[in-house]
Design a protein around this motif. Structure first.
Motif, PDB file in Angstrom:
ATOM      1  N   UNK A  34       0.835  -1.205   0.000  1.00 22.68           N
ATOM      2  CA  UNK A  34       0.000   0.000   0.000  1.00 22.68           C
ATOM      3  C   UNK A  34       0.870   1.256   0.000  1.00 22.68           C
ATOM      4  N   UNK A  35       1.947   1.220   0.768  1.00 25.80           N
ATOM      5  CA  UNK A  35       2.873   2.355   0.809  1.00 25.80           C
ATOM      6  C   UNK A  35       3.517   2.579  -0.549  1.00 25.80           C
ATOM      7  N   UNK A  55      -0.788  13.909  -7.394  1.00 25.09           N
ATOM      8  CA  UNK A  55       0.203  13.118  -6.666  1.00 25.09           C
ATOM      9  C   UNK A  55      -0.262  12.971  -5.223  1.00 25.09           C
ATOM     10  N   UNK A  56       0.202  11.925  -4.593  1.00 25.63           N
ATOM     11  CA  UNK A  56      -0.184  11.725  -3.198  1.00 25.63           C
ATOM     12  C   UNK A  56       0.320  12.882  -2.336  1.00 25.63           C
ATOM     13  N   UNK A  66      -0.019   7.306   3.555  1.00 27.39           N
ATOM     14  CA  UNK A  66       1.212   6.641   3.114  1.00 27.39           C
ATOM     15  C   UNK A  66       2.168   6.413   4.280  1.00 27.39           C
ATOM     16  N   UNK A  67       2.353   7.420   5.111  1.00 32.56           N
ATOM     17  CA  UNK A  67       3.296   7.282   6.221  1.00 32.56           C
ATOM     18  C   UNK A  67       2.751   6.387   7.326  1.00 32.56           C
ATOM     19  N   UNK A  68       1.443   6.351   7.522  1.00 35.75           N
ATOM     20  CA  UNK A  68       0.859   5.411   8.488  1.00 35.75           C
ATOM     21  C   UNK A  68       1.144   3.980   8.050  1.00 35.75           C
ATOM     22  N   UNK A 112      -6.170   2.132  11.144  1.00 32.14           N
ATOM     23  CA  UNK A 112      -7.570   2.523  11.063  1.00 32.14           C
ATOM     24  C   UNK A 112      -7.692   4.014  10.743  1.00 32.14           C
ATOM     25  N   UNK A 113      -6.855   4.824  11.365  1.00 35.87           N
ATOM     26  CA  UNK A 113      -6.870   6.258  11.085  1.00 35.87           C
ATOM     27  C   UNK A 113      -6.462   6.570   9.656  1.00 35.87           C
ATOM     28  N   UNK A 114      -5.415   5.911   9.182  1.00 29.63           N
ATOM     29  CA  UNK A 114      -4.970   6.121   7.805  1.00 29.63           C
ATOM     30  C   UNK A 114      -5.998   5.678   6.790  1.00 29.63           C
TER      31      UNK A 114
END
Length: 178
Positions: A34-35, A55-56, A66-68, A112-114
């Motif tokens: 996913x990242x 772009x992301x 992405x960072x999560x 879950x937050x991401x």
């Protein structure tokens, strides 16, 4: 000769470790994928004769997503090492299971937050919001939206795996004697 109770405990411990390793490896793979998909997703298109990039990194929500996933993947690989260490010991202090539980709970909440953030902004990107005047952009950036959707699905899979790991770790950490 070992007692039947001791043999049963060792078998239970080995099955617990094998389950932990398998689920953690799958969670690490899905969050890492996913990242990678999120980091490499970009698309350029012409909208009314103007060249626009997607772009992301243009969205704080997708950056968080992405960072999560990156953090969850990295800590999953670290926890795999810890589980391998636990697997080599025949008698394990039950408080170690509690530490695994805390790790799993934190990673579950982070994912879950991401996932929730990416889903919310993805919904607006796909359908827009007429009350706020936001138009849907997925008609213009189909490839971008499809790749972010794939990354979200992989992240949700990682979240579900971590939810399962949390339940398993919580059950195992009940053995702590106070």
């Amino acid at each position: 000769m070992e007692k039947p109770h001791t043999i049963r405990i060792l078998k239970t411990h080995k099955s617990f470790i094998l389950t932990q390793i398998s689920l953690r490896f799958l969670a690490a793979a899905s969050t890492l994928a996913a990242t990678w998909i999120t980091f490499t997703t970009k698309q350029t298109t012409l909208v009314f004769g103007i060249q626009i990039d997607a772009r992301y990194s243009y969205s704080p929500t997708f950056k968080f997503f992405a960072y999560a996933n990156l953090i969850a993947s990295a800590f999953t690989f670290l926890s795999l090492f810890f589980v391998f260490l636990l697997g080599n010991k025949p008698a394990v202090d039950p408080t170690h299971y509690f530490y695994i539980f805390l790790h799993d709970l934190i990673m579950t909440v982070l994912l879950m937050g991401g996932c929730a953030a990416a889903t919310a902004i993805g919904y607006v990107g796909k359908y827009g919001n007429s009350h706020s005047g936001w138009v849907a952009i997925c008609g213009y950036f189909g490839k971008f939206c499809n790749r972010i959707t794939a990354a979200s699905l992989l992240s949700y899979f990682g979240f579900l795996l971590y939810l399962l790991l949390t339940v398993i770790s919580a059950n195992k950490s009940r053995q702590i004697q106070v």
